[in-house]
Scaffold this motif. Structure first.
Motif, PDB file in Angstrom:
ATOM      1  N   PRO A   7       0.834  -1.206   0.000  1.00 28.53           N
ATOM      2  CA  PRO A   7       0.000   0.000   0.000  1.00 28.53           C
ATOM      3  C   PRO A   7       0.865   1.250   0.000  1.00 28.53           C
ATOM      4  CG  PRO A   7      -0.118  -1.140   2.109  1.00 28.53           C
ATOM      5  CD  PRO A   7       0.617  -2.036   1.186  1.00 28.53           C
ATOM      6  N   CYS A   8       0.439   2.196  -0.794  1.00 28.98           N
ATOM      7  CA  CYS A   8       1.288   3.368  -0.939  1.00 28.98           C
ATOM      8  C   CYS A   8       1.205   4.217   0.323  1.00 28.98           C
ATOM      9  CB  CYS A   8       0.882   4.164  -2.158  1.00 28.98           C
ATOM     10  SG  CYS A   8      -0.843   4.678  -2.132  1.00 28.98           S
ATOM     11  N   ARG A   9       2.284   4.920   0.570  1.00 27.17           N
ATOM     12  CA  ARG A   9       2.303   5.841   1.685  1.00 27.17           C
ATOM     13  C   ARG A   9       1.512   7.066   1.251  1.00 27.17           C
ATOM     14  NH1 ARG A   9       6.354   6.471   5.724  1.00 27.17           N
ATOM     15  NH2 ARG A   9       7.523   4.864   4.658  1.00 27.17           N
ATOM     16  N   SER A  12      -2.903  11.434   0.905  1.00 27.49           N
ATOM     17  CA  SER A  12      -4.297  11.852   0.857  1.00 27.49           C
ATOM     18  C   SER A  12      -5.036  11.242   2.035  1.00 27.49           C
ATOM     19  CB  SER A  12      -4.949  11.414  -0.457  1.00 27.49           C
ATOM     20  OG  SER A  12      -4.912  10.005  -0.561  1.00 27.49           O
ATOM     21  N   PRO A  13      -5.997  11.969   2.562  1.00 26.69           N
ATOM     22  CA  PRO A  13      -6.684  11.462   3.751  1.00 26.69           C
ATOM     23  C   PRO A  13      -7.669  10.358   3.416  1.00 26.69           C
ATOM     24  CG  PRO A  13      -7.678  13.510   3.015  1.00 26.69           C
ATOM     25  CD  PRO A  13      -6.496  13.279   2.125  1.00 26.69           C
ATOM     26  N   GLY A  14      -8.100   9.733   4.446  1.00 24.52           N
ATOM     27  CA  GLY A  14      -9.279   8.890   4.304  1.00 24.52           C
ATOM     28  C   GLY A  14      -9.037   7.541   3.682  1.00 24.52           C
ATOM     29  N   ARG A  15      -7.963   6.894   4.047  1.00 21.83           N
ATOM     30  CA  ARG A  15      -7.787   5.544   3.548  1.00 21.83           C
ATOM     31  C   ARG A  15      -7.500   4.627   4.719  1.00 21.83           C
ATOM     32  NH1 ARG A  15      -6.825   4.041  -1.507  1.00 21.83           N
ATOM     33  NH2 ARG A  15      -5.495   2.353  -0.783  1.00 21.83           N
ATOM     34  N   LEU A  16      -8.264   3.563   4.765  1.00 20.77           N
ATOM     35  CA  LEU A  16      -7.863   2.494   5.661  1.00 20.77           C
ATOM     36  C   LEU A  16      -6.554   1.901   5.202  1.00 20.77           C
ATOM     37  CD1 LEU A  16     -11.233   0.626   6.300  1.00 20.77           C
ATOM     38  CD2 LEU A  16      -9.830   1.735   8.009  1.00 20.77           C
ATOM     39  N   ALA A  17      -6.353   2.063   3.863  1.00 20.68           N
ATOM     40  CA  ALA A  17      -5.078   1.646   3.275  1.00 20.68           C
ATOM     41  C   ALA A  17      -4.733   0.224   3.660  1.00 20.68           C
ATOM     42  CB  ALA A  17      -3.958   2.592   3.695  1.00 20.68           C
ATOM     43  N   THR A  18      -5.719  -0.629   3.409  1.00 23.05           N
ATOM     44  CA  THR A  18      -5.474  -2.027   3.728  1.00 23.05           C
ATOM     45  C   THR A  18      -4.497  -2.650   2.766  1.00 23.05           C
ATOM     46  OG1 THR A  18      -7.307  -2.674   2.317  1.00 23.05           O
ATOM     47  CG2 THR A  18      -7.781  -2.291   4.628  1.00 23.05           C
TER      48      THR A  18
ATOM     49  N   GLN B   9       3.679   2.937   6.596  1.00 19.15           N
ATOM     50  CA  GLN B   9       3.063   2.711   5.296  1.00 19.15           C
ATOM     51  C   GLN B   9       1.641   2.215   5.475  1.00 19.15           C
ATOM     52  OE1 GLN B   9       5.132   0.088   2.678  1.00 19.15           O
ATOM     53  NE2 GLN B   9       6.050   1.751   1.556  1.00 19.15           N
ATOM     54  N   GLY B  10       0.751   2.849   4.794  1.00 25.91           N
ATOM     55  CA  GLY B  10      -0.618   2.349   4.792  1.00 25.91           C
ATOM     56  C   GLY B  10      -1.330   2.592   6.094  1.00 25.91           C
ATOM     57  N   LEU B  12      -3.773   4.210   8.833  1.00 25.88           N
ATOM     58  CA  LEU B  12      -5.057   4.882   8.823  1.00 25.88           C
ATOM     59  C   LEU B  12      -4.776   6.371   8.892  1.00 25.88           C
ATOM     60  CD1 LEU B  12      -8.084   4.269   8.877  1.00 25.88           C
ATOM     61  CD2 LEU B  12      -7.968   4.320  11.351  1.00 25.88           C
ATOM     62  N   ALA B  13      -5.132   7.060   7.829  1.00 26.70           N
ATOM     63  CA  ALA B  13      -4.627   8.414   7.655  1.00 26.70           C
ATOM     64  C   ALA B  13      -5.016   9.326   8.806  1.00 26.70           C
ATOM     65  CB  ALA B  13      -5.129   8.979   6.335  1.00 26.70           C
ATOM     66  N   HIS B  14      -6.214   9.122   9.293  1.00 23.94           N
ATOM     67  CA  HIS B  14      -6.664  10.006  10.355  1.00 23.94           C
ATOM     68  C   HIS B  14      -6.466   9.421  11.743  1.00 23.94           C
ATOM     69  CE1 HIS B  14      -8.374  13.057   7.738  1.00 23.94           C
ATOM     70  NE2 HIS B  14      -8.801  12.085   6.983  1.00 23.94           N
ATOM     71  N   GLY B  30      -4.244  -2.022   7.809  1.00 19.53           N
ATOM     72  CA  GLY B  30      -3.665  -2.839   6.742  1.00 19.53           C
ATOM     73  C   GLY B  30      -2.558  -3.734   7.234  1.00 19.53           C
ATOM     74  N   LEU B 146     -13.050   8.840   9.185  1.00 20.04           N
ATOM     75  CA  LEU B 146     -12.946   8.518   7.768  1.00 20.04           C
ATOM     76  C   LEU B 146     -14.001   9.259   6.950  1.00 20.04           C
ATOM     77  CD1 LEU B 146     -12.387   4.667   7.887  1.00 20.04           C
ATOM     78  CD2 LEU B 146     -10.725   6.373   7.188  1.00 20.04           C
ATOM     79  N   PRO B 147     -13.594   9.872   5.868  1.00 15.95           N
ATOM     80  CA  PRO B 147     -14.569  10.529   4.981  1.00 15.95           C
ATOM     81  C   PRO B 147     -15.272   9.492   4.115  1.00 15.95           C
ATOM     82  CG  PRO B 147     -12.356  10.853   4.138  1.00 15.95           C
ATOM     83  CD  PRO B 147     -12.202  10.077   5.413  1.00 15.95           C
ATOM     84  N   VAL B 153     -12.790   5.406  -0.303  1.00 12.95           N
ATOM     85  CA  VAL B 153     -12.711   5.010   1.100  1.00 12.95           C
ATOM     86  C   VAL B 153     -13.614   3.809   1.350  1.00 12.95           C
ATOM     87  CG1 VAL B 153     -13.113   5.728   3.473  1.00 12.95           C
ATOM     88  CG2 VAL B 153     -12.112   7.334   1.828  1.00 12.95           C
ATOM     89  N   ASP B 156     -11.970   0.858   0.028  1.00 14.65           N
ATOM     90  CA  ASP B 156     -10.912   0.430   0.933  1.00 14.65           C
ATOM     91  C   ASP B 156     -11.479  -0.399   2.074  1.00 14.65           C
ATOM     92  OD1 ASP B 156      -8.189   2.006   2.678  1.00 14.65           O
ATOM     93  OD2 ASP B 156      -8.177   0.463   1.139  1.00 14.65           O
TER      94      ASP B 156
END
Lengths: 139, 522
Positions: A7-9, A12-18, B9-10, B12-14, B30, B146-147, B153, B156
């Protein structure tokens, strides 16, 4: 080393980025290509040893399992994906042994997140089972 | 790279990182899901019958934790987490609920069941459950930021649930595999004690004794999870009664697999004699020969063969046929590139046959000894089926002859160059100097470098034809040799039935419903 399937670093906000979403099939395809090549070579190596040992060698049916898994890996590739020309692996016996190649394929599969490809889970399971079979037979 | 835990990496942004000084898991959702996946894979790689009781005890806890994590994601990602809501169906949306329901029943039964009884759980499944708990906690505490109005999203979130179910699927397979191995060991041990446990007549043959219901119920869990992750073959769940039931007249796994293989290999080679199909056909035919040998040996060891004279001739003929099949497979493999595959139906039946053969000749730690085979295998039935298959192999060998003579065959330059060189060298050894092919460049260096697809060099095409002819001859010899190893009441192989006229049941040979044979000319 950066792995494109990770998963990319994301800034942008709002990703669980699983992990890689379905929009990043290309990197997953490259990993799958590696897996298919490893399994292809693993099957050939297993059969080469088995043919020398005789028809009752365990490596015959182990090789058959690897060959079937290679087909399933290929089936997961995008229809328009063109694999690079493959060449037989050259290296010390420990690295070209079919058991090692199967375990390498299993390790390589770990770099694809499970959500990236429908059907990937079955391939993961199949390769893990094969790796265990090789280990059970002392390979 | 597979376990870049502890990195950002990856993340949870917030989700804030851990407060300074606090003992807190700073991994992202993740990363946690990836760890759970890896734990499940590690479990699959190192599994044995001894793991069965502990895995069963820990199964309920794992599903509970998975459900909590799943629900936490669902609660955060409303509308439904599936990115493409239009394509979701009730079974997908309810998959975790169904899983929990089935597992609830398992847990209830487990509490009052004598086996496996109280004891330790499985550290691997417990670790996965703990990881799922962390996911649920993280999403619950931090996911409100989360938005969720953004499609990416929600996609995701769907990916997170897919990853969750994938791990549950692997874990379910591990549990059923261990239970199957446990049942197998129970069966073998009971044979040794002279008090055999009855094998299941449908579905998995080693779902015996106290493990039978557990295998079936865990198999349902595996099936639910497997369907969610889009698996076509539900694995063990396919063998659950009602999902893939052998016909009553031929309930044993091997004969069904042999019969199915026979039909499919004829079908596949007739419609598409591609190199991959031919490799698979040849290697599988060799497996049939290889499986027959130890069974005949075990029967002879126990004095159960209907004949004694000629057993060495039979052994030699079967060995020669297996060797011939393998030699032909090697040649076709030169033409089978790594970016293609065999017919999926052929591959599926080959996989079933492989598994069935393995059950007869394999034991944990290596091949079965004759005494084990005698004690655990219905030798007359198995030998009868395999001998029929060896006779049917003559037909299959005929089907490989025509593609070998195809003048339009091509293959990768590198493999063909090596093969042509080796074949030329072998041929030269048998010729006088005047007749030898010297300094012949069968494939240009440029083509080899690019590994282009090129027409078959003459030595290679000749070699294919010879290999097909040898397989025909060896198969016929093996078929002739094993004719005496089958049951006395079987009709003569020279029944005059042709392959072109597909079966009517009254023409079927015993043990192979609706299969006919082309009688080989001997």
């Amino acid at each position: 080393m950066n792995d494109p399937t990770m998963p990319c670093r994301s800034a942008s906000p709002g990703r669980l980025a699983t992990g890689a979403s379905l929009g990043t099939l290309k990197p997953s395809a490259e990993v799958l290509e590696d897996v298919a090549l490893l399994l292809h070579q693993g099957a050939l190596e297993a059969w080469a040893i088995a043919d020398r040992e005789g028809i009752t060698s365990d490596l015959h049916y182990l090789g058959l399992g690897v060959y079937l898994a290679q087909g399933n890996a290929v089936a997961l590739l995008p229809p328009d994906h063109a694999m690079s020309p493959s060449y037989p692996l050259i290296g010390p016996p420990a690295q070209t042994h079919p058991g090692h190649l199967v375990r390498s394929a299993e390790t390589r599969l770990r770099s694809i997140v499970p959500d990236a490809l429908p059907g990937l889970s079955s391939l993961v399971l199949e390769v893990c089972d094969l790796a265990r079979e090789f280990a059970d037979h002392g390979y | 790279m597979a376990t870049e835990l502890g990195t950002s990496q990856g993340h949870l942004a917030h989700a804030p990182v851990a407060a300074p000084g606090a003992r807190h898991d700073a991994r992202s959702v993740g990363e946690l899901l990836r760890e759970a996946d890896h734990l499940a894979r590690e479990l699959l790689l190192d599994l044995s019958a001894d793991d069965a009781p502990a895995l069963l005890r820990s199964w309920g806890g794992l599903v509970d934790a998975a459900t909590e994590a799943w629900q936490a994601i669902t609660d955060r990602a409303t509308p439904p987490a599936r990115a493409n809501v239009a394509e979701s169906d009730a079974s997908d949306v309810d998959a975790m609920a169904r899983l929990r329901s089935v597992t609830g029943g398992i847990t209830t039964t487990l509490a009052g069941s004598r086996w496996p009884g109280p004891g330790a759980g499985a550290p691997s499944l417990d670790a996965i459950a703990t990881t799922f708990d962390r996911v649920a906690d993280l999403v619950t505490r931090r996911g409100h930021d989360l938005p969720l109005d953004r499609p990416e999203v929600r996609a995701d979130a769907a990916a997170a649930q897919m990853s969750l179910m994938h791990t549950v699927y692997l874990s379910a397979h591990a549990a059923t595999s261990a239970l199957q191995q446990h049942g197998r060991r129970l069966h073998h041990d009971s044979q040794d004690r002279g008090r055999p446990l009855q094998l299941a007549r449908q579905g998995l043959p080693y779902a015996v004794g106290p493990t039978r219901s557990w295998v079936q119920r865990l198999g349902v869990c595996e099936s639910i999870a497997g369907r969610y992750v889009d698996r076509v073959d539900g694995g063990f769940a396919d063998a659950v009664p009602g999902a893939a039931t052998p016909p009553p007249e031929d309930p044993d796994r091997l004969n069904l697999a042999l019969a199915t293989w026979d039909v499919q290999v004829h079908r596949s080679l007739a419609s598409d004699p591609s190199p991959h199909n031919l490799v698979l056909a040849c290697r599988t035919q060799s497996l049939v020969a290889a499986t027959t040998l130890p069974l005949l040996g075990a029967a002879e060891h126990a004095g159960r063969l209907p004949y004694q004279a000629g057993s060495e001739r039979i052994h030699a003929a079967i060995t020669a046929s297996g060797k011939a099949w393998n030699q032909m497979a090697r040649r076709w493999a030169d033409l089978a590139p790594s970016d293609n595959r065999a017919d999926p139906d052929l591959a599926h039946t080959a996989a079933q046959l492989r598994a069935a053969c393995r059950e007869l000749t394999d034991r944990p730690g290596g091949p079965a000894i004759p005494q084990q085979v005698v004690a655990t295998v219905d030798l007359p039935r198995a030998i009868d089926g395999l001998c029929l298959a060896l006779e049917a192999a003559v037909d299959v060998a005929h089907l490989t002859r025509e593609p070998a003579t195809d003048p339009d065959l091509t293959g990768p330059a590198r493999a063909l160059s090596i093969r042509a060189h080796n074949d030329t060298e072998s041929a030269n050894e048998a010729r006088s100097n005047a007749d030898q092919d010297r300094d012949v460049v069968w494939v240009t260096p440029g083509d080899v470098l690019a590994n282009k697809l090129v027409p078959l060099p003459r030595p290679v095409s000749d070699g294919l034809v010879v290999a097909a002819r040898d397989a025909q001859s060896a198969s016929a010899s093996a078929a002739s040799a094993v004719a005496g190893a089958s049951r006395a009441h079987r009709p003569s192989p020279a029944a005059g039935l042709t392959l072109a006229h597909r079966a009517s049941p009254q023409n079927a040979r015993p043990g192979y419903p609706q299969i006919t044979r082309n009688s080989p000319s001997r």
